[in-house]
Structures are given as C-alpha cells and as structure tokens.
Write a protein that holds these residues in place. Structure first.
Motif, mmCIF file in Angstrom:
data_model
loop_
_atom_site.group_PDB
_atom_site.id
_atom_site.type_symbol
_atom_site.label_atom_id
_atom_site.label_comp_id
_atom_site.label_asym_id
_atom_site.label_seq_id
_atom_site.Cartn_x
_atom_site.Cartn_y
_atom_site.Cartn_z
ATOM 1 N N UNK A 121 0.845 -1.199 0.000
ATOM 2 C CA UNK A 121 0.000 0.000 0.000
ATOM 3 C C UNK A 121 0.875 1.242 0.000
ATOM 4 N N UNK A 122 0.332 2.307 -0.590
ATOM 5 C CA UNK A 122 1.033 3.588 -0.685
ATOM 6 C C UNK A 122 0.121 4.719 -0.244
ATOM 7 N N UNK A 123 0.638 5.550 0.644
ATOM 8 C CA UNK A 123 -0.016 6.793 1.049
ATOM 9 C C UNK A 123 0.844 7.954 0.590
ATOM 10 N N UNK A 124 0.267 8.858 -0.218
ATOM 11 C CA UNK A 124 0.966 10.057 -0.674
ATOM 12 C C UNK A 124 0.354 11.258 0.039
ATOM 13 N N UNK A 125 1.161 11.971 0.794
ATOM 14 C CA UNK A 125 0.713 13.111 1.597
ATOM 15 C C UNK A 125 1.480 14.351 1.147
ATOM 16 N N UNK A 126 0.901 15.093 0.196
ATOM 17 C CA UNK A 126 1.575 16.284 -0.320
ATOM 18 C C UNK A 126 1.523 17.451 0.656
ATOM 19 N N UNK A 127 0.606 17.404 1.600
ATOM 20 C CA UNK A 127 0.556 18.463 2.609
ATOM 21 C C UNK A 127 1.802 18.433 3.495
ATOM 22 N N UNK A 172 -1.629 -1.360 5.299
ATOM 23 C CA UNK A 172 -2.146 -0.059 4.870
ATOM 24 C C UNK A 172 -1.745 1.009 5.864
ATOM 25 N N UNK A 173 -1.552 2.229 5.356
ATOM 26 C CA UNK A 173 -1.390 3.410 6.194
ATOM 27 C C UNK A 173 -2.389 4.455 5.728
ATOM 28 N N UNK A 174 -3.165 4.999 6.654
ATOM 29 C CA UNK A 174 -4.144 6.038 6.311
ATOM 30 C C UNK A 174 -3.908 7.248 7.215
ATOM 31 N N UNK A 175 -4.160 8.409 6.649
ATOM 32 C CA UNK A 175 -3.959 9.647 7.406
ATOM 33 C C UNK A 175 -5.297 10.242 7.806
#
Length: 355
Positions: A121-127, A172-175
């Motif tokens: 899984x991939x989490x992309x956090x542009x903030x 999974x990683x969720x923000x």
C-alpha cells in the motif's frame, strides 16, 4: 376520460416498478450517469486504461510498465506507484516510483528503493511532503520524502514483529488530521503515529482480537471502520480528540465465515466492504456509532481485491477472474445493483479513477 386516466396511471406504475428493479432509484431517471477515466493494475507488467461514459465501461489501451504496480495514487499532477517485489533493478527490497503522462503514454521519472520488500500500500501526503509505504512482505513501513513534487530519499524505515502473533505484515497506512494509522495484519495491531517533520513518531498502539488480521480502515465522522482479512469481521471504533481509538462494535462482514476482507470505503451514511471467497460487497448503514448491515451483493467473481467508487458507480476487479465489474449505487438507500463484466490483464489487484 376517467377510464383512460386510470389505465394510464396503472400502466405507468407497472413500467416504473420494472425499471426500479433494474436501475437504482436515484440514478434513473433523476441523476446523470457517471463518467471518468479508469486505470487497472496488478500482478503483471501491464497498466490498462478504461473509459466510463454514462455508466458504459469500455477498454481503451494498455501500457507496458514495471512488474507488480499493485497500488497507484494520483497527486500533484503525477502518478505515484509501489513495486510489490522483493528486489528491484539490482537493489534489495521493493520500490516507489513517480510517473508522468508524456505523449499519451506513462513515463517513469524518479524511483526510490524502499529498503524493505513486498510493499502492499502507498499513502501520498503532499501536505506534509511524505510518501508512506506499508511493506507487507518486509514487515515494515518506509517513509520517503517528497521534494518539489518529486520523490526524494528514504527518511525512515520502521520494522515490526517483536512479540507478534505471526510475522508482521503491515497492509495499509491512512492519514486522519496529523495522525497516520498503520494496519498490521500479522500482528493484529493498529499503530497511530504523529507526523513529525520528515518522520513518524509512535503515539499509541491498539490491539485487536488475536487472529483477526486488520487490513484496511476508513474514517467517517468520528468513527473509524476496519475490515479484517483473517477473521470475517468489520470493527467500528470511536475516535477521540487525540486520534485514539475505542472499539464499540464488531460484526460479521459476510454471511458465511469462509471469506477474507479486502477493501473498505465510506460515502454519505454508508460503508462498503469487499470480501474474497464468496465474492461479495457488504453494505452497511451508519446508525450513530454503530453499523447496520443492509445488503450483501454477490459479484460475478469470487476475489474482489480492488474496489473504487465514484458518484453512483462502483468498479470491482476480480484478481482470480481476470475481470472488472461495474456496479451501480442508489445514493438514497445505499443499495447496489450488479452490472456487466469486462476482461482485464492477469491478476488485477487495483482499480482507480483518475483525472
């Protein structure tokens, strides 16, 4: 005239009853059909593009890509992908890459080794300019910096497994706000981290029932809804002001136990979860801090690993059936109606809408 009026009224009522069985009540005829671009990827070296036009799905083209791009995110004008492998281009471990559309095709830009194998899984956090991969095969989480909307370097690798029921398998990683939650399927744990510059700091750990295998989680209001893979469970947590979780409900995902939860999503007052085995989508209605199951929809295939929802259309890819199925949603009742099936490349694992 009175007789004619009565006959017309009865006839129209009969026609509407027939149509209501076929079409979700809110999408026919009150709301426009859904359109959009769709990508399907999986355990292969092919990325397939489909077009959804007024609820009609057609396959357009396939691009050759690196093997096993099993999760893709679109953010900041780029596509970001994981390579679910144990070594990539001579380096141990999986990888993360960034892609751009060039001359009508996808071209890979930067690629970074994750220093751990088998990302799922991939989490992309542009903030916060971070990318976070959950490395199922490596029992770890890798944090990669994003610099000027491009991949930077690995800033952190967190390894798990000490005192674990099984081998650690982060899935999974969720923000949510300033917290990032990691689901560890092998250790029956959810880790909550605070974002601290270019790294993550552990804030709390929540254990779930032994052997449950937490896989994916979604937030709706002040609730976090977890789907498990190894036990036939959906779990409901209340989320306090610090981001900590308190379990308030555990209920069956599928009607039969021989099922393995996969994807979960929430929209309006409804929660949708897919399960492999029988091949179903379970529909739940949020009632306060509880869920009530209102439907179990049988799909054409048995292994719906990837599911996505846009407006009133859901797409499910069947990993073992090499197919994608369209499902329509009644946004008033939340109920689903199964539609047609198209072929995909082998072993599809992920489906997404993109702009």
């Amino acid at each position: 005239m009175l007789v004619r009026a009565c006959v017309l009224l009865i006839s129209m009522s009969s026609v509407w009853s027939l149509r209501r069985d076929v079409y979700p009540a809110d999408t026919f005829p009150l709301h426009p059909r859904t359109s959009g671009n769709v990508l399907v990827s999986g355990y292969n070296a092919e990325l397939a593009r489909y077009n959804l036009n007024s609820n009609l799905l057609t396959k357009e083209i396939s691009w050759p890509v690196d093997p096993n791009l099993t999760w893709i995110e679109q953010a900041g004008g780029s596509f970001w992908a994981i390579h679910e492998v144990n070594d990539f281009e001579g380096q141990n471990g999986g990888a993360i890459s960034r892609w751009e559309v060039v001359n009508g095709g996808l071209q890979r830009q930067e690629v970074v080794s994750l220093q751990s194998g088998g990302p799922a899984h991939l989490l992309v956090d542009l903030e916060h300019n971070l990318a976070v991969t959950s490395n199922y095969g490596g029992g770890s989480v890798t944090v990669v910096t994003i610099e000027n909307n491009k991949l930077g370097t690995v800033s952190q690798v967190m390894n798990y497994g000490e005192g674990c029921r099984d081998v650690s398998h982060p899935h999974e990683a969720v923000r949510q706000g300033n917290s990032i939650y990691v689901m560890d399927l092998g250790c029956d744990a959810i880790y909550r981290y605070n974002i601290d510059g270019k790294t993550l700091t552990l804030a709390n750990k929540f254990s779930v029932e032994a052997g449950a295998g937490p896989r994916h989680m979604v937030f709706t209001g002040n609730l976090a809804i977890l789907v498990c893979e190894l036990k036939n469970y959906v779990m409901v947590f209340e989320v306090d002001s610090n981001g900590d979780l308190s379990l308030v409900q555990t209920l069956p995902l599928a009607n039969s136990d021989d099922n393995f939860g996969a994807e979960i999503m929430a929209v309006d007052d409804f929660v949708y979860a897919s399960s492999r085995g029988d091949g179903i989508i379970a529909v739940f209605k949020v009632q306060g801090n509880q869920l009530e199951k209102i439907q179990e929809l049988n799909l054409a295939g048995t292994w719906p690993r990837g599911v996505v929802l846009k407006d009133d259309v859901m797409l499910a890819v069947d990993q073992k059936g090499k197919s994608i199925q369209i499902v329509t949603r009644d946004r008033l009742t939340g109920m689903l109606t199964a539609g047609g099936v198209l072929e995909t490349p082998a072993d599809p694992a992920y489906v997404m809408f993109y702009e």
